[in-house]
Enzyme design. Structure first.
Site, PDB file in Angstrom:
ATOM      1  N   HIS A  38     -15.432 -28.920  -7.428  1.00 15.88           N
ATOM      2  CA  HIS A  38     -14.724 -29.533  -8.547  1.00 15.88           C
ATOM      3  C   HIS A  38     -14.863 -31.049  -8.494  1.00 15.88           C
ATOM      4  CE1 HIS A  38     -11.907 -25.859  -9.327  1.00 15.88           C
ATOM      5  NE2 HIS A  38     -13.198 -25.559  -9.391  1.00 15.88           N
TER       6      HIS A  38
ATOM      7  N   GLU B 253     -12.649 -33.428  -8.636  1.00 13.85           N
ATOM      8  CA  GLU B 253     -11.706 -34.074  -7.723  1.00 13.85           C
ATOM      9  C   GLU B 253     -12.176 -33.923  -6.278  1.00 13.85           C
ATOM     10  OE1 GLU B 253      -9.520 -32.307 -11.283  1.00 13.85           O
ATOM     11  OE2 GLU B 253     -11.008 -31.595  -9.841  1.00 13.85           O
TER      12      GLU B 253
ATOM     13  N   CYS C 199      -6.860 -28.030 -10.213  1.00 17.43           N
ATOM     14  CA  CYS C 199      -6.465 -26.686  -9.796  1.00 17.43           C
ATOM     15  C   CYS C 199      -5.683 -26.771  -8.484  1.00 17.43           C
ATOM     16  CB  CYS C 199      -7.697 -25.807  -9.626  1.00 17.43           C
ATOM     17  SG  CYS C 199      -8.691 -26.215  -8.152  1.00 17.43           S
TER      18      CYS C 199
ATOM     19  N   CYS D 100      -7.712 -28.210  -5.513  1.00 13.83           N
ATOM     20  CA  CYS D 100      -7.863 -29.665  -5.612  1.00 13.83           C
ATOM     21  C   CYS D 100      -6.549 -30.379  -5.340  1.00 13.83           C
ATOM     22  CB  CYS D 100      -8.423 -30.047  -6.980  1.00 13.83           C
ATOM     23  SG  CYS D 100     -10.146 -29.548  -7.197  1.00 13.83           S
TER      24      CYS D 100
END
Length: 152
Positions: A80, A82, A108, A111
């Site tokens: 992801h 992040e 999410c 993260c």
């Protein structure tokens, strides 16, 4: 004559949007920018690890398995945005402890856990994301969550 300038939130979120254009995900393009003292520390977008085939080239495992958004995050080739922003800071020896992160999407739960342990104190986002655990973790951790409205 004074020129209208964008707010800092608008400025960094616009940069996160530009970063998201590098995404190689077939489902969602996400960009993230780690910031401290109004200075960019690192950026990240969602995509496969360095040197591996991108989902836009190999296809999406999550689509093939019909996995719903917000579920079974481990069933993905990509990292992801992040995660990549945090990893890039670590890779280059840049501390993000006490920083903020601007992300085009609400992070999410995976993260958010990384954000907590990285010492990031505020998360700015544009769009929501369906992940109830992420919200529980945010509330318990004391991380400040702020939705950014893109108005100059």
């Amino acid at each position: 004559m004074k020129k209208d300038r964008p707010t800092w939130d608008f400025y960094f979120m616009e940069i996160a949007g530009i970063v998201s254009k590098r995404s190689t995900c077939k489902r969602r393009n996400v960009g993230a920018v780690a910031v401290k003292d109004k200075r960019i520390l690192s950026t990240g977008y969602n995509g496969a690890p360095i040197g591996l085939t991108h989902c836009i080239d190999s296809g999406c495992l999550r689509e093939r398995l019909n996995v719903a958004s917000g579920e079974r995050h481990e069933l993905c080739r990509g990292l992801h945005a992040e995660q990549n922003a945090i990893i890039q800071a670590a890779y280059h020896g840049v501390s993000i402890n006490g920083a903020d992160i601007y992300s085009t999407h609400l992070p999410c739960s995976i993260c958010i856990k990384m954000i907590i342990n990285a010492g990031i104190i505020r998360v700015f986002y544009l769009d929501g994301y369906s992940d109830d655990l992420a919200m529980e973790l945010v509330n318990e951790s004391g991380i400040i969550l702020k939705k950014v409205e893109m108005k100059t």
